[in-house]
Design a protein around this motif. Structure first.
Motif: not given
Length: 168
Positions: A12-14, A57-64, A115-120
């Protein structure tokens, strides 16, 4: 039932950060220096790199989180994130230069950011958007923009040829 976890709070923060950043940048692009005082002049390379690392780091969180289920060795996950950050730092300057030369690409990139922000944000609230939909929409948009850039380049070459042909 949905419960907030550490992961959902980070998502949410990201997501809200990306929405805010995208909105601010689009506003600044449309309003220019007349809309409000531009903060771009004071940007330093270190701050830009720090921002890129934070976004990575924010984008990688889901991948991690996904990788945790795929790989047992922590060093592989850490190495993958470090390589991703290095690639982003190396690619950031050429990409930024290209985007600044092409305002429509800049607007498209900012739209992707939102768009990525909305998905997060959706993921943070427990609503999963299939990544295929997101990648499909982005891929289609990039293909259309590539066609627009090729057409603009063709028109520019044609104008140059016409200038050479027309008498002075």
């Amino acid at each position: 039932s949905f419960e907030f976890s550490g992961q959902s709070i980070i998502l949410l923060v990201g997501g809200f950060f990306l929405l805010g950043k995208g909105t601010y940048e689009i506003h600044e692009s449309l309003e220019g220096e007349h809309g409000h005082k531009s903060a771009r002049g004071g940007a330093v390379f270190g701050a830009v790199v720090a921002q890129i690392v934070a976004l990575d780091i924010v984008f990688s969180l889901d991948s991690v989180i996904t990788a945790v289920g795929m790989v047992d060795e922590l060093w592989i996950m850490v190495t993958a994130v470090i390589i991703a950050v290095i690639v982003m730092v190396i690619a950031s300057r050429p990409l930024a230069d290209f985007i600044n030369r092409h305002p429509t690409v800049k607007m498209l990139a900012l739209s992707f950011l939102m768009l990525v922000g909305m998905v997060l944000i959706a993921d943070g609230f427990g609503f999963h958007v299939p990544k295929g939909y997101i990648y499909g929409a982005m891929g289609f948009s990039i293909a259309v923009e590539a066609l627009n850039l090729m057409e603009a380049k063709r028109r520019a070459r044609q104008r140059e040829r016409m200038k050479k042909i027309e008498p002075g």
